[in-house]
Design an enzyme around this catalytic site. Structure first.
Site, PDB file in Angstrom:
ATOM      1  N   HIS A  58      12.583  18.019  37.596  1.00 26.31           N
ATOM      2  CA  HIS A  58      12.396  18.988  38.684  1.00 26.31           C
ATOM      3  C   HIS A  58      13.246  18.600  39.901  1.00 26.31           C
ATOM      4  O   HIS A  58      13.914  19.441  40.502  1.00 26.31           O
ATOM      5  CB  HIS A  58      10.921  19.042  39.066  1.00 26.31           C
ATOM      6  CG  HIS A  58      10.595  20.080  40.092  1.00 26.31           C
ATOM      7  ND1 HIS A  58      10.079  21.307  39.766  1.00 26.31           N
ATOM      8  CD2 HIS A  58      10.725  20.079  41.443  1.00 26.31           C
ATOM      9  CE1 HIS A  58       9.896  22.019  40.863  1.00 26.31           C
ATOM     10  NE2 HIS A  58      10.284  21.289  41.899  1.00 26.31           N
ATOM     11  N   GLU A  59      13.246  17.322  40.231  1.00 27.52           N
ATOM     12  CA  GLU A  59      14.031  16.834  41.368  1.00 27.52           C
ATOM     13  C   GLU A  59      15.525  17.087  41.166  1.00 27.52           C
ATOM     14  O   GLU A  59      16.233  17.488  42.087  1.00 27.52           O
ATOM     15  CB  GLU A  59      13.796  15.337  41.565  1.00 27.52           C
ATOM     16  CG  GLU A  59      12.396  14.970  42.001  1.00 27.52           C
ATOM     17  CD  GLU A  59      12.127  15.351  43.443  1.00 27.52           C
ATOM     18  OE1 GLU A  59      13.083  15.718  44.154  1.00 27.52           O
ATOM     19  OE2 GLU A  59      10.968  15.293  43.850  1.00 27.52           O
ATOM     20  N   CYS A  89       5.202  21.276  44.730  1.00 25.32           N
ATOM     21  CA  CYS A  89       6.413  20.859  45.423  1.00 25.32           C
ATOM     22  C   CYS A  89       6.293  21.154  46.910  1.00 25.32           C
ATOM     23  O   CYS A  89       5.759  22.185  47.311  1.00 25.32           O
ATOM     24  CB  CYS A  89       7.608  21.595  44.833  1.00 25.32           C
ATOM     25  SG  CYS A  89       9.143  21.244  45.671  1.00 25.32           S
ATOM     26  N   GLY A  95      -1.353  10.311  44.999  1.00 29.07           N
ATOM     27  CA  GLY A  95      -1.612  11.737  45.030  1.00 29.07           C
ATOM     28  C   GLY A  95      -0.744  12.458  46.031  1.00 29.07           C
ATOM     29  O   GLY A  95       0.120  11.893  46.694  1.00 29.07           O
ATOM     30  N   ASP A 153       5.245   0.042  37.285  1.00 29.43           N
ATOM     31  CA  ASP A 153       4.447   0.622  36.202  1.00 29.43           C
ATOM     32  C   ASP A 153       5.191   0.659  34.878  1.00 29.43           C
ATOM     33  O   ASP A 153       4.571   0.740  33.817  1.00 29.43           O
ATOM     34  CB  ASP A 153       4.035   2.054  36.566  1.00 29.43           C
ATOM     35  CG  ASP A 153       3.189   2.113  37.816  1.00 29.43           C
ATOM     36  OD1 ASP A 153       2.380   1.195  38.018  1.00 29.43           O
ATOM     37  OD2 ASP A 153       3.347   3.075  38.598  1.00 29.43           O
ATOM     38  N   ASP A 189      36.723  38.058  32.801  1.00 32.95           N
ATOM     39  CA  ASP A 189      35.850  39.164  33.202  1.00 32.95           C
ATOM     40  C   ASP A 189      36.603  40.230  33.969  1.00 32.95           C
ATOM     41  O   ASP A 189      36.319  41.424  33.833  1.00 32.95           O
ATOM     42  CB  ASP A 189      34.703  38.649  34.090  1.00 32.95           C
ATOM     43  CG  ASP A 189      33.841  37.614  33.399  1.00 32.95           C
ATOM     44  OD1 ASP A 189      33.545  37.806  32.210  1.00 32.95           O
ATOM     45  OD2 ASP A 189      33.475  36.618  34.050  1.00 32.95           O
ATOM     46  N   ASP A 210      13.869   8.021  55.544  1.00 30.83           N
ATOM     47  CA  ASP A 210      14.451   9.364  55.506  1.00 30.83           C
ATOM     48  C   ASP A 210      13.615  10.384  56.275  1.00 30.83           C
ATOM     49  O   ASP A 210      13.724  11.578  56.059  1.00 30.83           O
ATOM     50  CB  ASP A 210      14.667   9.836  54.066  1.00 30.83           C
ATOM     51  CG  ASP A 210      13.362   9.949  53.289  1.00 30.83           C
ATOM     52  OD1 ASP A 210      12.280   9.812  53.887  1.00 30.83           O
ATOM     53  OD2 ASP A 210      13.426  10.175  52.065  1.00 30.83           O
ATOM     54  N   ASP A 215       2.751   9.279  51.248  1.00 34.72           N
ATOM     55  CA  ASP A 215       1.381   9.281  51.750  1.00 34.72           C
ATOM     56  C   ASP A 215       0.383   8.571  50.848  1.00 34.72           C
ATOM     57  O   ASP A 215      -0.811   8.845  50.903  1.00 34.72           O
ATOM     58  CB  ASP A 215       0.914  10.722  51.967  1.00 34.72           C
ATOM     59  CG  ASP A 215       1.153  11.597  50.741  1.00 34.72           C
ATOM     60  OD1 ASP A 215       1.433  11.039  49.659  1.00 34.72           O
ATOM     61  OD2 ASP A 215       1.071  12.824  50.866  1.00 34.72           O
TER      62      ASP A 215
END
Length: 474
Positions: free
Chosen positions: A225-226, A88, A178, A123, A290, A170, A175
């Site tokens: 993850h994002e 990341c 990969g 894809d 609580d 943005d 890139d």
């Protein structure tokens, strides 16, 4: 410029003998490796030349510990290999990396969020993309109070998923194949919720494994993850059981959210069962609190997990419950969630919060005082207290069968007495206590409360009574 989160996904699968080997440039200059450390936050922002070899060695050691490597303080082969590993792009920060500190400094104001799937990848079929993102979303909603709904219009969405490439508006260009796989924005940023996948990558459907040589990536794993970052979570070290470490795990069948992330997301948004939508006045509704505070401006506040309710003469104040970060400093909400007890001193107007083996002191505006938190053991009080309240200028701390008198000036316990001898009829195992505006003390246990008569020196006959009918639904 917006702080963009950039995600690389690693592959933790065994490489068979037919797979192409991954090679690394171990002859790269030290400057190249230093630039890596700068890029990922191991030096303070704005640092230029690194002249002190000792300082550099310490930074390498910190990185190695964080990455789960042998700590050598040099750019050895395992360290360089780790630097080349897909990961990341969020800086690893230069604060305390050993804490499992999940809070990014912001979170969504609501727990019901919408999302939109925009630009697609060539894809996969749309149905495959949709399936992967739905699975990723469920990982978080199944383990928290969050709810997600897909919408048909971009303008209606809180979270937006798009496959884009190269320069896409943005200020963080992709890139090519990969390296950078995706990036997203945190809740406190102007572009919050935007999540971009690099269309130059090769994307796999939900049930497909990441390939061993790291050229194809499971869309669900990247999305999950994002989404964690979009919700306000930041990275953990490589030693944690977490999807949010900089080098994420690969896909496997029946993938579940790791336990560390379950704890993290529940700390921010609560456990499944959205308290923001719970009607406390509905018959059968039970909420265990609580702590309870008779606070500044005679405000009566009930706390549960990451929420609090303000009670007025007619019941629950409109607009409640609210999140802890609406009351306390936002960066402390995670630490204070699930507090053991809270009390305000009428002498100093200081507010004390107890949790586990530590306590904090705040001013009447709920701003933290200097030199806090402190360890409870320093006060001669027990940790994990049950309740705290003030009566006639004296702060009482309750733990099981005992009552401790707290000397605010000395910050010490001055006396210890048996609960039954001081507050006859009050049970052990309390959740909270307070002295209300009418001068009477009230003790709360589970979903019931006890009223104490100071003149008689015992609990009033006819108690306990349900909290719901006498505090919330008047």
């Amino acid at each position: 410029m917006d702080n963009v989160i950039v995600i690389f996904i690693t592959v933790l699968l065994t490489i068979n003998c037919s797979a192409l080997p991954i090679t690394y440039d171990y002859e790269a200059t030290e400057n190249h490796h230093v630039e890596y450390l700068k890029e990922f936050g191991w030096f303070e922002e704005g640092t230029d030349d690194i002249d002190d070899d000792v300082d550099l060695s310490l930074k390498i050691e910190e990185f190695q510990e964080f990455a789960g490597l042998e700590v050598t303080g040099t750019f050895d082969e395992p360290t360089i290999e780790k630097m080349h590993a897909p990961r990341c792009g969020v800086p690893d920060e230069v604060t305390d990396r050993r804490r499992r500190d999940t809070f990014q400094g912001s979170m969504w104001e609501q727990t019901s969020l919408t999302y939109y799937i925009g630009n697609l990848t060539t894809d996969l079929e749309f149905s495959q993309i949709k399936e992967g993102i739905e699975y990723a979303v469920r990982l978080w909603s199944d383990n928290s109070a969050l709810m997600f709904t897909e919408v048909d219009r971009r303008a209606d969405a809180d979270i937006k998923f798009d496959f884009v490439m190269k320069r896409h508006g943005d200020e963080r260009d992709f890139d090519g194949p990969g390296k950078v796989l995706a990036h997203a924005f945190f809740p406190n940023e102007e572009k919050r919720g935007q999540t971009h996948f690099d269309e130059d990558e090769t994307w796999l459907a939900l049930t497909e494994q990441n390939d061993p040589i790291g050229t194809k990536y499971n869309v669900m794993i990247v999305a999950a993850h994002e989404i964690g970052h979009v919700l306000g979570l930041k990275h953990t070290s490589a030693n944690t059981d977490s999807l949010m470490k900089p080098w994420p795990v690969g896909y496997h069948d029946n993938f579940h959210l790791p336990s560390d992330d379950v704890t993290a997301i529940q700390t921010l948004y609560g456990k499944p069962g959205n308290m923001l939508n719970v009607d406390l006045c509905s018959r059968g509704t039970k909420v265990q609190f609580d702590a309870v505070l008779q606070g500044p401006q005679q405000r009566t506040l009930f706390f549960s997990d990451i929420y609090y309710w303000e009670i007025i003469s007619t019941g629950i104040k409109q607009g409640h419950p609210k999140f802890l970060f609406d009351l306390f400093p936002s960066h402390m909400a995670e630490q204070l969630a699930g507090m053991d007890a809270i009390v305000m001193s009428s002498k100093t107007h200081k507010i004390y919060v107890f949790k586990g083996d530590v306590f904090w002191r705040f001013d009447s505006n709920f701003e933290l005082d200097a030199n806090y938190p402190k360890l409870i053991i320093e006060t001669r009080l027990p940790d994990h207290v049950d309740a705290a309240f003030e009566k006639d200028g004296q702060i009482y701390i309750v733990r099981k069968k005992k009552v401790f008198l707290f000397d605010e000036e000395e910050q010490k316990s001055s006396q210890v007495r048996k609960l039954k001898n001081v507050f006859t009829g009050v049970p052990k195992g309390l959740n909270a206590a307070l002295t209300w505006t009418n001068g009477h003390s009230y003790f709360f246990k589970k979903d019931k409360y006890y009223k104490f008569d100071e003149d008689l020196g015992k609990v009033v006959d006819g108690y306990p009574k349900p909290i719901r009918g006498y505090w919330f639904c008047l």
